[in-house]
Design a protein around this motif. Structure first.
Motif: not given
Lengths: 437, 437
Positions: A327-328, A331-332, A334-335, A424, B432-433
């Motif tokens: 998930s980390l 999300t990274a 995604y960001g 994510l 976390n993004g």
């Protein structure tokens, strides 16, 4: 603030339908398909499809890879039984409904799955030669009256539109139908063979909508031993190498049917062309599986995780899968954050079969651009040492791409696993926060 | 629309600081603590802490459970070495810094971890008797000048405020410091002993902020063999039974120190009170670990997953962990959606050690309310059959609670695993993004 800008960028909508749905296609000889809206889906959308082999000159062969979830849906159990009782030969139809998964439905569900096969066998004058697949909500019974009328009324054809409609009829939360075709020649025969693949996705990430379905049909003649080996190899490197959220459904089924309509020598594991066929099917199955990731719920990124120079494919896959499910990491991505620490962390907690598969001091990690921009590769970790001079601007550029690659080079062997994942996103949480209502 | 309403409900902010931070406390005899803001954290917050055993009458004992991540941070390697070279006895100080994890920092990092211990040993007149922990960003070097000055300037005390400050000094993205104390009596001695625990979290879900740290200190005398057994049992049932997002960091460390300041018979695995002590420490460690889940990044729900009547604790734990890590279960909890299909799915794909641990036809699944409302239990699956008459209103009521339980009854044995998890929220993705910027 970098954060808001990035998340806005990531939220730009891609027209996936225009990008990934073909406008035409060639299809394997002597297959016909039909679909209609049976009424199970409330919105009048296509929800029932049948694929039929019409070749009477040769015996078809079939193989399937089913979910390993302990709670197997009725159609999975039924299809397994049909394949086995037919010795993986002479299976001539596949019926698929969407909207209801016929999963966790007990004896009634099993009877319904059997009934679906029976109705198709009767319609097509077959003798227990039909496979069944279902996808949709878990824990609800099939509306058999609608399905029965649907099966009765279905008509067949072999045009591009007929195939596209069948691909549409198995969709659930998919945003585009997944249909691909490809042709290849074999050296030994000089003949051209066709592969067509249909899949539905969104879905692996959504086990109450059960779920990942895929089928590949071809007019190449393959022995039942050959098709089993080919699909098992291809499945392990395609549909088993994708992740949207790591969840696995009760209905997952990948199935392959070869009707031998191009009347050449039957391919067996001993054939000179066997490796060639296997490689073609694997690459084709990968393309089909990738479409499922591209349509991952809420996904804005398509990321290839390549674990290379590994001792074994299996351990390469465990590492690739662990990164792809984190998930980390997701999300990274995604960001659009070049957070290599999270990738490394996931590598570090991968549950390897052979711990010597990983030697920290030999490890290289890179981001790779998939467009023409340079430098193509951006090293993040070199021989286990963080690249403290990493060009953060270039990292941001690569992470801003919709398609990108992460390479993890183990340098302990020569095997490679390619895994495909997506990011994510807020949209994923929104979609899955309240799917049923 | 149910969706928006639910997500709004879920977003209501709980004042966790007021709820979970104690206003006073009793602490084990003959421990002193100190902390200060060394300047590593840019915002002037506390970021350096030391715990010292001041009891000279008895030899302290210590044990620790470290991350199994292959990439272990320098302080993990150093602390492991200190414990082993001291034979798990006479360890008298723990120094912890936050803001920088000293992970993936190679030889320099190892030298820095050693330097931290050396400085504390010198200050306290100890001889290689200090453990070190670090938490913060991965891949950055420690600012040793600031740490060194900090260690020099730290002063000690044993008040509630001193302990609270030490708890604060190890926080990173935590929204509240995690400090608990508890007392218990032993039958054989009639004496009262004290346990104090400090942890930091948010963090397991955030491996670039490395990460989960916890320590428990007590004035009970325990043998080194006893403390090892006690911490290993307790850790397996507490810190190893929580999940925020399933990621595991490079720095995770749980450590226990017993100084024997209450001068009674030393507890060994053979002591009549051993099981009693073990149970007390386990329950205490569970409370501490639960605070980490309560402070999970973006979490709005605290969910206890109980897998009961299992053949073995290990398989109960695998199932509980699989449910607790499922993104689909966690988003459904966030959306307050009674989506039992996702729970079942996760049970079905749990990678059991012994497949006979799960018999579908014996399986019961329930939601359980943690307040006084009734009916307390809501059966979703009964002997493997979905409860088609489930009261959806009651399901919504239970899911609207901030605290709830999911019970999965295997009915194949008598073991239980309790696992604690939180929901997966938009806020988690936001946090976390883009953590680094």
């Amino acid at each position: 603030m970098k954060f808001s800008k990035n998340l806005m960028k990531a939220a730009v909508t891609i027209d996936k339908y225009a990008l990934y749905v073909p406008k035409s296609g060639v299809f394997p000889k002597k297959f016909e398909v039909g679909s209609l809206a049976s009424g199970v889906k409330k919105n009048g959308k296509l929800d029932l499809g049948i694929i039929v082999n019409t070749n009477k000159e040769a015996k078809s062969t079939a193989s399937a890879v089913f979910t390993t979830n302990r709670f197997k849906a009725a159609p999975v159990l039924k299809s397994k039984q049909v394949l086995e009782s037919n010795n993986f030969e002479g299976v001539n139809a596949i019926v698929v409904n969407s909207g209801c998964a016929n999963s966790m439905t007990g004896d009634v569900g099993m009877a319904d799955a059997e009934k679906m096969c029976e109705l198709v066998n009767k319609k097509l004058n077959l003798k227990d030669q039909t496979l069944v697949m279902s996808t949709g909500v878990i824990g609800q019974k099939l509306q058999m009256d609608k399905i029965a009328t649907g099966i009765e009324n279905i008509t067949f054809g072999s045009s591009y539109q007929d195939w596209l409609n069948v691909a549409k009829s198995i969709c659930t939360t998919d945003t585009f139908p997944k249909l691909i075709s490809s042709q290849f020649k074999l050296k030994s025969t000089g003949e051209t063979y066709t592969l067509t693949g249909i899949a539905k996705g969104a879905g692996m990430i959504c086990p109450n909508m059960a779920t990942l379905l895929g089928y590949i049909v071809t007019d190449l003649p393959i022995s039942s031993g050959g098709i089993k080996k080919i699909l098992s190899f291809a499945g392990e490197r395609s549909f088993n190498c994708i992740s949207v959220d790591g969840d696995m459904s009760t209905n997952d089924t990948i199935c392959m049917l070869a009707n031998g309509a191009v009347n050449t020598t039957v391919i067996t594991p001993e054939s000179e062309d066997f490796e060639d066929v296997s490689a073609n099917v694997t690459s084709f199955a990968q393309q089909l599986a990738q479409l499922v990731v591209r349509d991952g719920e809420g996904a804005t990124k398509f990321v290839t995780v390549k674990v290379t120079k590994a001792k074994t494919f299996e351990d390469a896959k465990i590492i690739a899968e662990t990164i792809s499910n984190s998930s980390l990491v997701k999300t990274a991505l995604y960001g659009e954050d070049a957070n290599w620490g999270r990738i490394l962390c996931a590598v570090g907690y991968s549950k390897l079969g052979d711990i010597s598969a990983l030697d920290e001091s030999k490890l290289n990690v890179k981001f790779v651009a998939t467009d023409d921009s340079t430098p193509k590769e951006l090293p993040l970790l070199i021989n286990g040492v963080p690249n403290l001079n990493v060009d953060e601007n270039r990292a941001s550029e690569i992470l801003a791409l919709n398609d990108l690659e992460i390479i993890v080079e183990l340098n302990t062997g020569s095997e490679t696993c390619n895994f495909w994942t997506c990011d994510l996103t807020h949209e994923y949480v929104t979609i899955n926060g309240d799917y049923r209502s």
